[in-house]
Design a protein around this motif. Structure first.
Motif, PDB file in Angstrom:
ATOM      1  N   LEU A 142       1.713  -6.099  -9.480  1.00  0.00           N
ATOM      2  CA  LEU A 142       0.783  -7.151  -9.901  1.00  0.00           C
ATOM      3  C   LEU A 142       1.122  -8.519  -9.283  1.00  0.00           C
ATOM      4  CD1 LEU A 142       0.128  -6.211 -13.638  1.00  0.00           C
ATOM      5  CD2 LEU A 142      -1.396  -5.937 -11.671  1.00  0.00           C
ATOM      6  N   PRO A 143       2.395  -8.976  -9.342  1.00  0.00           N
ATOM      7  CA  PRO A 143       2.692 -10.253  -8.670  1.00  0.00           C
ATOM      8  C   PRO A 143       2.423 -10.218  -7.167  1.00  0.00           C
ATOM      9  CG  PRO A 143       4.444  -9.687 -10.195  1.00  0.00           C
ATOM     10  CD  PRO A 143       3.568  -8.490 -10.085  1.00  0.00           C
ATOM     11  N   ASN A 144       2.758  -9.106  -6.515  1.00  0.00           N
ATOM     12  CA  ASN A 144       2.511  -9.017  -5.073  1.00  0.00           C
ATOM     13  C   ASN A 144       1.018  -8.988  -4.766  1.00  0.00           C
ATOM     14  OD1 ASN A 144       4.969  -8.803  -3.273  1.00  0.00           O
ATOM     15  ND2 ASN A 144       5.527  -7.307  -4.831  1.00  0.00           N
ATOM     16  N   PHE A 145       0.251  -8.349  -5.611  1.00  0.00           N
ATOM     17  CA  PHE A 145      -1.197  -8.316  -5.407  1.00  0.00           C
ATOM     18  C   PHE A 145      -1.800  -9.719  -5.531  1.00  0.00           C
ATOM     19  CE2 PHE A 145      -5.524  -7.850  -7.182  1.00  0.00           C
ATOM     20  CZ  PHE A 145      -6.123  -7.174  -6.119  1.00  0.00           C
ATOM     21  N   VAL A 192       5.777   0.874 -15.832  1.00  0.00           N
ATOM     22  CA  VAL A 192       5.977  -0.544 -16.165  1.00  0.00           C
ATOM     23  C   VAL A 192       6.728  -1.252 -15.041  1.00  0.00           C
ATOM     24  CG1 VAL A 192       7.142  -2.128 -17.740  1.00  0.00           C
ATOM     25  CG2 VAL A 192       5.875  -0.187 -18.647  1.00  0.00           C
ATOM     26  N   PHE A 193       7.765  -0.606 -14.514  1.00  0.00           N
ATOM     27  CA  PHE A 193       8.530  -1.211 -13.425  1.00  0.00           C
ATOM     28  C   PHE A 193       7.648  -1.420 -12.194  1.00  0.00           C
ATOM     29  CE2 PHE A 193      10.805  -0.337  -9.448  1.00  0.00           C
ATOM     30  CZ  PHE A 193      11.624  -1.448  -9.404  1.00  0.00           C
ATOM     31  N   VAL A 224       0.841  -1.210   0.000  1.00  0.00           N
ATOM     32  CA  VAL A 224       0.000   0.000   0.000  1.00  0.00           C
ATOM     33  C   VAL A 224       0.870   1.253   0.000  1.00  0.00           C
ATOM     34  CG1 VAL A 224      -1.637   1.337   1.375  1.00  0.00           C
ATOM     35  CG2 VAL A 224      -2.003  -1.105   1.041  1.00  0.00           C
ATOM     36  N   ILE A 225       1.894   1.281   0.869  1.00  0.00           N
ATOM     37  CA  ILE A 225       2.767   2.464   0.933  1.00  0.00           C
ATOM     38  C   ILE A 225       3.449   2.697  -0.411  1.00  0.00           C
ATOM     39  CG2 ILE A 225       4.896   3.369   1.938  1.00  0.00           C
ATOM     40  CD1 ILE A 225       4.099   2.026   4.566  1.00  0.00           C
ATOM     41  N   ALA A 226       4.056   1.656  -0.972  1.00  0.00           N
ATOM     42  CA  ALA A 226       4.779   1.810  -2.239  1.00  0.00           C
ATOM     43  C   ALA A 226       3.834   2.187  -3.373  1.00  0.00           C
ATOM     44  CB  ALA A 226       5.517   0.513  -2.572  1.00  0.00           C
ATOM     45  N   THR A 227       2.662   1.592  -3.411  1.00  0.00           N
ATOM     46  CA  THR A 227       1.725   1.861  -4.506  1.00  0.00           C
ATOM     47  C   THR A 227       1.183   3.289  -4.445  1.00  0.00           C
ATOM     48  OG1 THR A 227       1.081  -0.480  -4.542  1.00  0.00           O
ATOM     49  CG2 THR A 227      -0.388   1.083  -5.630  1.00  0.00           C
ATOM     50  N   VAL A 228       0.805   3.717  -3.255  1.00  0.00           N
ATOM     51  CA  VAL A 228       0.268   5.081  -3.114  1.00  0.00           C
ATOM     52  C   VAL A 228       1.324   6.124  -3.481  1.00  0.00           C
ATOM     53  CG1 VAL A 228      -0.576   6.779  -1.443  1.00  0.00           C
ATOM     54  CG2 VAL A 228      -1.478   4.438  -1.415  1.00  0.00           C
ATOM     55  N   LEU A 229       2.551   5.938  -2.966  1.00  0.00           N
ATOM     56  CA  LEU A 229       3.609   6.903  -3.280  1.00  0.00           C
ATOM     57  C   LEU A 229       3.951   6.900  -4.766  1.00  0.00           C
ATOM     58  CD1 LEU A 229       6.025   6.356  -0.249  1.00  0.00           C
ATOM     59  CD2 LEU A 229       4.446   8.269  -0.635  1.00  0.00           C
TER      60      LEU A 229
END
Length: 608
Positions: A508-511, A501-502, A461-466
């Motif tokens: 996606l794999p972590n989700f 893309v990175f 969540v932290i990485a995705t939001v940032l």
């Protein structure tokens, strides 16, 4: 001559025929004789469960068993029930079923199976304890199959003062330190019965024939299913459990779960994971080598990409070591094989058994590196997203972002270390037999839910939001650039695409892995019960949770998807370095090496 009724049953081809014979036995007169498949004979009791009760046993027994080794093996699971102290007659009843007291005088052999009153008494006193163990009363011990002891018929072991016939002089064992439950008073003591007739007259068995030997030693604990019993077979056996049943371990063979396909999974799954891990290790190493060739290619906010690659390389290397060891026959995730059985480690570190110290220590070390590398890769992804946030949203310069490099390292390497220390202190590392790895939460939903699933959600969540905020800010910057400045607009567009893309290659794999974790958390106890119920035999106390249970183990597709995504993440950083600049850097390195070799060769020729 009127003698005791001998409970014998020929080898039946089905349970229906066996039940039919048992139902007709009470109707037989005392003068009728059934030709036994094996002659009745007295034997010395060899089972550790019954050898201290003081009588000689007779075979075939009530269950038509004639092989002592088989009888001894079937008696072992009842130690779990005896250990509960549910009844003051439980051990005597069970031993009277499997080793009925035997009296021999000249050519006369008398067998004394338990009376129905005794069975009903033990069932009454122990039923609550059996249900607490998650089991039900065994079918082979149904009280209706035993003869009813009456005033004129004492051809069975009947309760009396001290629970048993005074004739046999078999006292109750005084078990020290044990308080029997109040259900004993509620159920009452079975009524006494007269002496059994011997050779047409009433006589008593000489005291020297059967000697009172009260049992004072408490029996060892055991699993409710004998095939999965880990007591004295591995270190820390008290920590093992399946479906909330203690002292039960997951067999490493996997046959109880997957049948004949287990052998194929033991080979195919490690080979596939080894291949993917090797590719991930090479690509991660390529990213690290690219940084070493040209450090200017990785300024802040991109620098955390290098440390993320180091964590991924460490993770891939651990999987390579584990799968190679598995394929060569050294399964790190399993205990030493004893009596042909091996179990997946549970709740390590635990080095109680010196013989298992090396294997348990290896499994713990592997779990430590895999967990630390997995968590460190997530924290460095979060740090990378944070540095991009500082540069894109807050518009910090490279020098300002790099000023806190020490803090980035403390957080990214230190937080996973703290998590690791907590899990080590709580003994939360388990083995996974099919793949041959050790990790957190294979047998503990709480440690899996908190130590893996919970912290992974936080990092994702932290990485995705940032990252989303950074991409939005970069798109706004691109929109603010004049349309005439096509070169700058093109540069920032390529940067946005690379970052998107990175980030997607990691998100996606972590989700999907998080979704698989939810599936595992919801089905973990069911999978353990499948193992427990698939391995039970007719001699085991059947767990009540097995009734109506659909025996559906984890599918092979779930296993492959889980590990392919987990190991495949090791290749994610390669997405960032795939560019013309990277090719140019490597090309220049190759040319420098070739020109250097050429100069050395030329210098050597000149000297010669």
């Amino acid at each position: 001559m009127t003698g005791p009724k001998v409970t014998l049953c020929s080898k039946c081809t089905s349970f229906l025929l066996s039940a039919l014979l048992l139902c007709h036995l009470p109707a037989l007169t005392r003068s009728q004789t059934i030709a036994p498949p094996n002659p009745l004979h007295c034997v010395t009791v060899t089972s550790t469960v019954c050898d201290q009760l003081g009588w000689n046993g007779s075979l075939p027994n009530v269950l038509d068993m004639n092989v002592q080794s088989q009888v001894d093996e079937e008696l072992e699971p009842y130690l779990t029930l005896y250990a509960t102290g549910c009844s003051n007659a439980m051990l005597h009843f069970i031993c009277a079923v499997y080793y009925p007291p035997c009296y021999q005088q000249a050519d006369i052999i008398l067998q004394y199976p338990p009376c129905r009153q005794l069975c009903e008494y033990v069932q009454c006193t122990c039923l609550e304890a059996i249900q607490e163990l998650g089991a039900e009363w065994p079918q082979q011990l149904e009280c209706s199959r035993f003869a009813l002891g009456t005033g004129d018929s004492s051809d069975c072991l009947l309760g009396g003062n001290g629970v048993y016939n005074d004739l046999l002089q078999i006292p109750l064992p005084e078990v020290t330190g044990r308080k029997y439950p109040s259900s004993i008073k509620k159920c009452g003591i079975p009524p006494p019965g007269p002496d059994p007739p011997i050779n047409g007259s009433t006589g008593s068995i000489p005291p020297t024939t059967i000697t009172a030997m009260p049992s004072t030693a408490a029996p060892p604990p055991s699993c409710i299913v004998s095939e999965l019993d880990v007591y004295n077979r591995t270190s820390g056996s008290d920590r093992y459990h399946l479906g909330r049943h203690q002292y039960c371990g997951m067999q490493c063979s996997g046959r109880a779960l997957y049948g004949d396909s287990a052998d194929a999974l033991h080979i195919i799954l490690p080979v596939v994971i080894l291949t993917v891990a090797a590719v991930g290790a090479v690509l991660s190493l390529f990213t690290i080598a690219t940084f070493l060739i040209d450090r200017r290619r990785f300024p802040y906010p991109e620098r955390p990409m290098v440390y993320l690659s180091i964590a991924k390389f460490m993770l891939a290397t651990c999987f390579i070591v584990a799968t190679i060891a598995k394929l060569v026959g050294f399964n790190i995730a399993c205990t030493l094989e004893r009596n042909g059985k091996s179990f997946a480690f549970q709740e390590l570190p635990n080095l109680v058994d010196p013989q298992s110290t090396v294997k348990a220590g290896t499994c713990t070390a592997l779990a430590v590196f895999i967990y630390y590398a997995s968590m460190a890769s997530l924290t460095w992804w979060a740090v990378l997203a944070f540095t991009w946030f500082l540069a894109a949203v807050l518009k910090w310069a490279e020098e300002a972002v790099s000023r806190f490099w020490m803090l980035y390292h403390v957080l990214a390497w230190g937080i996973p270390l703290l998590q690791l220390i907590i899990l080590l202190s709580l003994h939360q590392f388990d083995g996974e037999a099919l793949v041959g790895i050790c990790y957190v939460g294979h047998f503990n939903a709480v440690s899996n839910g908190i130590g893996v699933f919970g912290v992974t959600i936080i990092y994702v969540v932290i990485a995705t939001v940032l990252t989303i905020l950074s991409l939005v800010a970069m798109m706004m910057i691109r929109h603010q650039l004049p349309k005439t400045d096509q070169e700058q607009r093109s540069k920032i567009t390529r940067l946005i695409l690379r970052l998107a893309v990175f980030s997607a290659s990691i998100f996606l794999p972590n989700f999907i892995l998080l979704l698989l974790h939810i599936y595992q958390l919801s089905a973990q106890e069911h999978w353990e019960l499948v193992q427990l119920c698939s391995a039970q035999t007719s001699r085991d106390l059947q767990p009540a949770s097995c009734r109506g249970l659909e025996l559906a183990p984890p599918t092979a597709a779930y296993l492959f998807l889980k590990y392919l995504l987990w190991v495949g993440l090791c290749s994610s950083t390669f997405v960032w370095v795939v560019s013309k600049k990277t090719l140019y850097s490597w090309k220049r390195l190759v040319l420098d090496i070739v020109s250097g070799l050429g100069r050395r060769k030329s210098a050597a020729s000149t000297t010669a």
